[in-house]
Design an enzyme around this catalytic site. Sequence first.
Site, PDB file in Angstrom:
ATOM      1  N   PHE A 137      72.446 -13.102  30.219  1.00 42.86           N
ATOM      2  CA  PHE A 137      71.110 -13.602  29.879  1.00 42.86           C
ATOM      3  C   PHE A 137      70.294 -12.446  29.321  1.00 42.86           C
ATOM      4  O   PHE A 137      70.027 -11.473  30.010  1.00 42.86           O
ATOM      5  CB  PHE A 137      70.407 -14.184  31.113  1.00 42.86           C
ATOM      6  CG  PHE A 137      69.074 -14.795  30.771  1.00 42.86           C
ATOM      7  CD1 PHE A 137      68.996 -16.105  30.325  1.00 42.86           C
ATOM      8  CD2 PHE A 137      67.913 -14.055  30.852  1.00 42.86           C
ATOM      9  CE1 PHE A 137      67.772 -16.673  29.973  1.00 42.86           C
ATOM     10  CE2 PHE A 137      66.685 -14.609  30.505  1.00 42.86           C
ATOM     11  CZ  PHE A 137      66.617 -15.920  30.061  1.00 42.86           C
ATOM     12  N   ASP A 222      71.095  -3.785  29.273  1.00 45.18           N
ATOM     13  CA  ASP A 222      69.901  -4.598  29.487  1.00 45.18           C
ATOM     14  C   ASP A 222      69.528  -4.440  30.964  1.00 45.18           C
ATOM     15  O   ASP A 222      70.120  -5.054  31.839  1.00 45.18           O
ATOM     16  CB  ASP A 222      70.220  -6.059  29.145  1.00 45.18           C
ATOM     17  CG  ASP A 222      69.067  -7.005  29.480  1.00 45.18           C
ATOM     18  OD1 ASP A 222      68.102  -6.575  30.137  1.00 45.18           O
ATOM     19  OD2 ASP A 222      69.147  -8.172  29.086  1.00 45.18           O
ATOM     20  N   LYS A 251      60.198  -6.751  33.149  1.00 42.50           N
ATOM     21  CA  LYS A 251      59.921  -7.190  34.518  1.00 42.50           C
ATOM     22  C   LYS A 251      59.229  -6.130  35.383  1.00 42.50           C
ATOM     23  O   LYS A 251      58.031  -5.917  35.253  1.00 42.50           O
ATOM     24  CB  LYS A 251      61.222  -7.661  35.172  1.00 42.50           C
ATOM     25  CG  LYS A 251      61.738  -8.969  34.572  1.00 42.50           C
ATOM     26  CD  LYS A 251      62.933  -9.484  35.316  1.00 42.50           C
ATOM     27  CE  LYS A 251      63.526 -10.748  34.718  1.00 42.50           C
ATOM     28  NZ  LYS A 251      62.837 -11.973  35.076  1.00 42.50           N
TER      29      LYS A 251
HETATM   30  C1  LIG Z   1      68.585  -9.280  32.227  1.00 48.19           C
HETATM   31  C2  LIG Z   1      67.454  -9.963  31.532  1.00 48.19           C
HETATM   32  N1  LIG Z   1      67.218  -9.702  30.251  1.00 48.19           N
HETATM   33  C3  LIG Z   1      66.201 -10.269  29.580  1.00 48.19           C
HETATM   34  C4  LIG Z   1      65.364 -11.175  30.193  1.00 48.19           C
HETATM   35  C5  LIG Z   1      64.238 -11.796  29.425  1.00 48.19           C
HETATM   36  O1  LIG Z   1      63.026 -11.269  29.807  1.00 48.19           O
HETATM   37  P1  LIG Z   1      61.672 -12.031  29.436  1.00 48.19           P
HETATM   38  O2  LIG Z   1      61.694 -13.332  30.161  1.00 48.19           O
HETATM   39  O3  LIG Z   1      60.582 -11.107  29.891  1.00 48.19           O
HETATM   40  O4  LIG Z   1      61.674 -12.215  27.955  1.00 48.19           O
HETATM   41  C6  LIG Z   1      65.560 -11.473  31.545  1.00 48.19           C
HETATM   42  C7  LIG Z   1      64.706 -12.446  32.237  1.00 48.19           C
HETATM   43  O5  LIG Z   1      65.022 -13.016  33.245  1.00 48.19           O
HETATM   44  C8  LIG Z   1      66.635 -10.855  32.229  1.00 48.19           C
HETATM   45  O6  LIG Z   1      66.890 -11.117  33.523  1.00 48.19           O
END
Ligand SMILES: Cc1ncc(COP(=O)(O)O)c(C=O)c1O
Length: 394
Positions: A137, A222, A251
């Site tokens: 994700f 990520d 986050k």
């Molecule tokens: C690992 C990871 N990358 C990217 C995102 C996306 O972040 P955002 O919702 O702030 O765009 C999330 C959100 O849960 C995530 O857990």
Amino acid sequence: MQPQSQPTHMFDRLMPIVQRPHEVFVRGEAAWLWDVAGRRYLDWLQGWAVNALGHCPKEIQQALATQSGLLLTPSPALHNQPSLLLAERLCQLSGMHQVYFGSTGAEANECAIKLARKWGRLHRQGAFEIITFDNAFHGRNLGTMAASGKAGWDQLFPPNLPGFAKARLNDLASVRERIHDRTVAIMLEPVQGEAGVRPATPAFLQALRQLCYEHGLLLILDEVQTGCGRLGSMFAFQRYGVTPDIVTLGKGLGGGVPISAVLTQQHCSVFEAGDQGGTYAGNPLMCAASLSVLQTVSQPAFLSHVDEMGRLLASGLTLLSARHGLGEVRGDGLLWALELGTDTAPEVVRQCRQQGLLVNAARPHCLRLMPRLNSTPEEVQEGLAILGRVMAAL
Ligand SMILES: Cc1ncc(COP(=O)(O)O)c(C=O)c1O
């Protein structure tokens, strides 16, 4: 013009992007949330692993109050002090070379994808393909949806952005098979959070690093969910003993306010003026809040506390699992999953909420727990006790 239909309920004015419970939340403090009826909940969602220091911590309140009296938004085309200080601090903490700021995790990952593509154009004869992973994700803009590996997402908004090849987590052969002349990078979450807290093994991540060196690829991590103390180290890559070329954060970086970042090594920091930007890139209000979060979270004693609370939570979950015949307990720091063995997670979430505990069903069969990083032992025990009561009742 068509007459507008009247909503039957005020909730109907919001596009139905997610199923929300009917409670409306009005106040948060530390580990706790209150709804409009005055009911108190122990919050183990914490904004989906965002509120590193819990709800409305004094540090962030003060930083926002001070900065909002000085400068809100000069424009991303002018320097501001908090963004310079935050970039310096992040580079010190991570050992990386340069930073780009955004507002969301998706934006940071999109930027990392662009950076890798530009690097491929300049240094790898136009290679552009990024190997990503099933169940990954990375966000919800079109680029990061294509990079993600969520089942069914490729059907949602076709045509999809090309340039991503999907491998399997912890299966090195599946990655090797997908490396071609056009491959430029490998991108993954050190722990797949949305997939139900599924960690890359240290051996796998270290092997990916080696593979990237061998083939001249970039390793993009990520760390939107795992970064900024969530796993008990400042960044997950430090725990794994792996140096990435690009890292994305979000986050917990803002502890409750929207800020994200892309950190790069010098050799792949290839943007020039005009390549990337955004109205709120490096916004001083968010950068000031983030500086206040990092001041606390980066302390070694704070990170040891995350580990200690994580061990307490994990041992309680393991007992609970044994007592009620549930499944695996997975995680690290204060990011944990409990496998239930059956598709009862939505019902467990509902019953926990009724009993005053907020948890997430990452999958129909799996709970995800993301308490604030400064949780107390009493909070951990209270959450475990509620979970135990719900499991017994089920
Ligand atoms: C690992 C990871 N990358 C990217 C995102 C996306 O972040 P955002 O919702 O702030 O765009 C999330 C959100 O849960 C995530 O857990």
